[in-house]
Scaffold this motif. Structure first.
Motif, PDB file in Angstrom:
ATOM      1  N   PHE A  13      39.840  38.736  31.586  1.00  7.28           N
ATOM      2  CA  PHE A  13      40.464  39.589  32.586  1.00  7.28           C
ATOM      3  C   PHE A  13      40.194  39.120  34.004  1.00  7.28           C
ATOM      4  CE2 PHE A  13      40.680  42.724  29.091  1.00  7.28           C
ATOM      5  CZ  PHE A  13      42.052  42.955  29.154  1.00  7.28           C
ATOM      6  N   SER A  14      39.190  38.280  34.204  1.00  6.12           N
ATOM      7  CA  SER A  14      38.900  37.781  35.541  1.00  6.12           C
ATOM      8  C   SER A  14      39.687  36.517  35.863  1.00  6.12           C
ATOM      9  CB  SER A  14      37.407  37.509  35.696  1.00  6.12           C
ATOM     10  OG  SER A  14      37.020  36.414  34.893  1.00  6.12           O
ATOM     11  N   LEU A  15      40.287  35.902  34.849  1.00 10.94           N
ATOM     12  CA  LEU A  15      41.062  34.684  35.090  1.00 10.94           C
ATOM     13  C   LEU A  15      42.398  35.025  35.735  1.00 10.94           C
ATOM     14  CD1 LEU A  15      40.509  32.789  31.719  1.00 10.94           C
ATOM     15  CD2 LEU A  15      39.439  32.312  33.927  1.00 10.94           C
ATOM     16  N   PRO A  16      42.831  34.223  36.691  1.00 10.04           N
ATOM     17  CA  PRO A  16      44.134  34.485  37.294  1.00 10.04           C
ATOM     18  C   PRO A  16      45.262  34.189  36.315  1.00 10.04           C
ATOM     19  CG  PRO A  16      43.102  32.535  38.287  1.00 10.04           C
ATOM     20  CD  PRO A  16      42.137  33.104  37.287  1.00 10.04           C
ATOM     21  N   VAL A  17      46.373  34.895  36.522  1.00  6.20           N
ATOM     22  CA  VAL A  17      47.566  34.604  35.740  1.00  6.20           C
ATOM     23  C   VAL A  17      48.234  33.392  36.353  1.00  6.20           C
ATOM     24  CG1 VAL A  17      47.921  36.956  34.953  1.00  6.20           C
ATOM     25  CG2 VAL A  17      48.901  36.263  37.107  1.00  6.20           C
ATOM     26  N   ALA A  18      49.326  32.942  35.800  1.00  5.74           N
ATOM     27  CA  ALA A  18      49.989  31.737  36.292  1.00  5.74           C
ATOM     28  C   ALA A  18      50.334  31.858  37.772  1.00  5.74           C
ATOM     29  CB  ALA A  18      51.260  31.497  35.490  1.00  5.74           C
ATOM     30  N   ALA A  19      50.129  30.779  38.496  1.00  7.95           N
ATOM     31  CA  ALA A  19      50.438  30.744  39.921  1.00  7.95           C
ATOM     32  C   ALA A  19      51.950  30.747  40.127  1.00  7.95           C
ATOM     33  CB  ALA A  19      49.822  29.501  40.549  1.00  7.95           C
ATOM     34  N   MET A  69      46.378  31.178  48.679  1.00 11.42           N
ATOM     35  CA  MET A  69      46.629  32.582  48.328  1.00 11.42           C
ATOM     36  C   MET A  69      47.406  32.681  47.017  1.00 11.42           C
ATOM     37  SD  MET A  69      45.111  34.444  50.586  1.00 11.42           S
ATOM     38  CE  MET A  69      45.804  36.060  50.301  1.00 11.42           C
ATOM     39  N   HIS A  70      48.420  31.830  46.852  1.00 11.50           N
ATOM     40  CA  HIS A  70      49.270  31.902  45.659  1.00 11.50           C
ATOM     41  C   HIS A  70      48.609  31.320  44.411  1.00 11.50           C
ATOM     42  CE1 HIS A  70      52.895  33.734  47.206  1.00 11.50           C
ATOM     43  NE2 HIS A  70      52.723  33.040  48.318  1.00 11.50           N
ATOM     44  N   GLU A  71      47.607  30.482  44.584  1.00  9.28           N
ATOM     45  CA  GLU A  71      46.922  29.919  43.417  1.00  9.28           C
ATOM     46  C   GLU A  71      45.624  30.633  43.076  1.00  9.28           C
ATOM     47  OE1 GLU A  71      46.458  25.705  44.036  1.00  9.28           O
ATOM     48  OE2 GLU A  71      48.593  25.319  43.692  1.00  9.28           O
ATOM     49  N   ALA A 149      44.680  33.338  55.299  1.00 12.75           N
ATOM     50  CA  ALA A 149      44.259  33.434  53.902  1.00 12.75           C
ATOM     51  C   ALA A 149      42.887  34.086  53.829  1.00 12.75           C
ATOM     52  CB  ALA A 149      44.202  32.037  53.284  1.00 12.75           C
ATOM     53  N   PHE A 150      42.759  35.012  52.891  1.00 10.72           N
ATOM     54  CA  PHE A 150      41.489  35.687  52.663  1.00 10.72           C
ATOM     55  C   PHE A 150      41.152  35.630  51.196  1.00 10.72           C
ATOM     56  CE2 PHE A 150      43.056  37.640  56.575  1.00 10.72           C
ATOM     57  CZ  PHE A 150      41.955  37.449  57.402  1.00 10.72           C
ATOM     58  N   GLY A 151      39.919  35.914  50.870  1.00 14.25           N
ATOM     59  CA  GLY A 151      39.489  35.936  49.482  1.00 14.25           C
ATOM     60  C   GLY A 151      40.016  37.158  48.757  1.00 14.25           C
ATOM     61  N   PRO A 152      39.833  37.193  47.448  1.00 11.77           N
ATOM     62  CA  PRO A 152      40.341  38.308  46.639  1.00 11.77           C
ATOM     63  C   PRO A 152      39.816  39.675  47.080  1.00 11.77           C
ATOM     64  CG  PRO A 152      39.632  36.505  45.222  1.00 11.77           C
ATOM     65  CD  PRO A 152      39.209  36.153  46.612  1.00 11.77           C
ATOM     66  N   GLY A 153      38.524  39.789  47.364  1.00 16.98           N
ATOM     67  CA  GLY A 153      37.962  41.090  47.739  1.00 16.98           C
ATOM     68  C   GLY A 153      38.545  41.622  49.030  1.00 16.98           C
ATOM     69  N   THR A 154      38.626  40.774  50.040  1.00 12.43           N
ATOM     70  CA  THR A 154      39.184  41.188  51.329  1.00 12.43           C
ATOM     71  C   THR A 154      40.655  41.544  51.181  1.00 12.43           C
ATOM     72  OG1 THR A 154      37.655  39.685  52.425  1.00 12.43           O
ATOM     73  CG2 THR A 154      39.495  40.514  53.745  1.00 12.43           C
ATOM     74  N   THR A 155      41.390  40.734  50.430  1.00 15.60           N
ATOM     75  CA  THR A 155      42.820  40.995  50.232  1.00 15.60           C
ATOM     76  C   THR A 155      43.034  42.325  49.526  1.00 15.60           C
ATOM     77  OG1 THR A 155      43.285  38.621  50.151  1.00 15.60           O
ATOM     78  CG2 THR A 155      44.940  40.092  49.196  1.00 15.60           C
ATOM     79  N   LEU A 156      42.320  42.557  48.435  1.00 18.25           N
ATOM     80  CA  LEU A 156      42.484  43.814  47.700  1.00 18.25           C
ATOM     81  C   LEU A 156      42.058  45.003  48.555  1.00 18.25           C
ATOM     82  CD1 LEU A 156      43.413  45.152  45.123  1.00 18.25           C
ATOM     83  CD2 LEU A 156      41.124  44.829  44.195  1.00 18.25           C
ATOM     84  N   ASP A 157      40.996  44.846  49.324  1.00 19.04           N
ATOM     85  CA  ASP A 157      40.566  45.939  50.195  1.00 19.04           C
ATOM     86  C   ASP A 157      41.630  46.252  51.244  1.00 19.04           C
ATOM     87  OD1 ASP A 157      38.215  46.212  48.803  1.00 19.04           O
ATOM     88  OD2 ASP A 157      36.935  45.320  50.347  1.00 19.04           O
ATOM     89  N   LEU A 158      42.255  45.219  51.836  1.00 14.63           N
ATOM     90  CA  LEU A 158      43.292  45.473  52.836  1.00 14.63           C
ATOM     91  C   LEU A 158      44.509  46.137  52.194  1.00 14.63           C
ATOM     92  CD1 LEU A 158      44.293  45.373  55.716  1.00 14.63           C
ATOM     93  CD2 LEU A 158      45.076  43.031  55.305  1.00 14.63           C
ATOM     94  N   LEU A 159      44.924  45.647  51.046  1.00 16.18           N
ATOM     95  CA  LEU A 159      46.048  46.274  50.347  1.00 16.18           C
ATOM     96  C   LEU A 159      45.753  47.743  50.054  1.00 16.18           C
ATOM     97  CD1 LEU A 159      46.846  43.406  47.812  1.00 16.18           C
ATOM     98  CD2 LEU A 159      48.294  44.102  49.743  1.00 16.18           C
ATOM     99  N   THR A 160      44.549  48.020  49.600  1.00 17.59           N
ATOM    100  CA  THR A 160      44.155  49.399  49.287  1.00 17.59           C
ATOM    101  C   THR A 160      44.095  50.243  50.548  1.00 17.59           C
ATOM    102  OG1 THR A 160      42.873  48.585  47.403  1.00 17.59           O
ATOM    103  CG2 THR A 160      42.385  50.808  48.165  1.00 17.59           C
ATOM    104  N   TRP A 161      43.518  49.704  51.603  1.00 18.97           N
ATOM    105  CA  TRP A 161      43.394  50.405  52.881  1.00 18.97           C
ATOM    106  C   TRP A 161      44.773  50.817  53.409  1.00 18.97           C
ATOM    107  CZ3 TRP A 161      44.497  49.183  58.125  1.00 18.97           C
ATOM    108  CH2 TRP A 161      43.775  49.901  59.075  1.00 18.97           C
ATOM    109  N   VAL A 162      45.746  49.900  53.302  1.00 24.49           N
ATOM    110  CA  VAL A 162      47.104  50.205  53.751  1.00 24.49           C
ATOM    111  C   VAL A 162      47.757  51.215  52.823  1.00 24.49           C
ATOM    112  CG1 VAL A 162      49.439  49.258  54.037  1.00 24.49           C
ATOM    113  CG2 VAL A 162      47.463  48.016  54.959  1.00 24.49           C
TER     114      VAL A 162
END
Length: 192
Positions: A13-19, A69-71, A149-162
């Motif tokens: 579940f931690s592995l990314p899906v296809a880019a 970001m996309h990979e 470009a940001f890491g996964p944690g920062t990106t998810l936090d910003l998406l959630t914050w918005v």
């Protein structure tokens, strides 16, 4: 055996899906991006009709940070699923010539829109509110912008914050404080 299965599930579940694949314009394409006429007023109406937030992504061909970001970030299931469920994403090309109609009614090319909005770097992501005044541009109306470009944690936090409209709450917790709190919470969860 149960411990092995739990560990295996956690790894899977931690592995990314296809880019994302590259389109003819050299930009990454995902299944959660919308192909629209790029009339931002119409895109906002469509996003609202679906109960989603409008997110405008500005990228460019050959952008190493867009590729990152996309990979590495967007393919992560928790991020891809969150975007898919909560955002109506319109992609623009920093150097593109497709017509864009800004919220103020001005019709211009993608590259002219990016200049008008003062965007110099890619990726840049504008997050829009549910309502935009007729005299505002996308940059003026944006409730947040992700510049780079940001890491996964920062990106998810910003998406959630918005998505949770935390920018509109009457608190002292701006995004940076929210993000710092979320980092501390994740660290506390790991140590348990």
């Amino acid at each position: 055996m149960k411990r092995v299965l739990t560990l295996l599930a956690a790894v899977l579940f931690s592995l990314p899906v296809a880019a994302a694949e590259l389109g003819d314009d050299g930009l990454h394409k995902t299944d959660w991006m919308r192909d629209t006429f790029k009339d931002l007023r119409e895109d906002l109406e469509d996003a609202n009709a679906e109960g989603k937030r409008l997110m405008v992504m500005i990228e460019q061909r050959g952008c190493i940070y867009c590729t990152k970001m996309h990979e590495e970030v967007f393919p992560r299931p928790e991020i891809a699923d969150f975007i898919r469920e909560n955002f109506f994403v319109v992609q623009l090309n920093l150097h593109g010539d497709l017509e864009v109609i800004d919220f103020d009614g001005e019709s211009l090319s993608e590259k002219q829109a990016a200049r008008k909005w003062g965007l110099l770097f890619t990726p840049s992501i504008l997050f829009l509110p549910e309502e935009v005044a007729e005299d505002q541009t996308a940059a003026q109306a944006a409730v947040a912008m992700m510049p780079g470009a940001f890491g996964p944690g920062t990106t998810l936090d910003l998406l959630t914050w918005v998505q949770e409209k935390r920018y509109a709450l009457d608190t002292e917790e701006d995004f940076q404080r929210y993000h710092a709190r979320r980092i501390a919470e994740r660290e506390a969860e790991k140590s348990q």
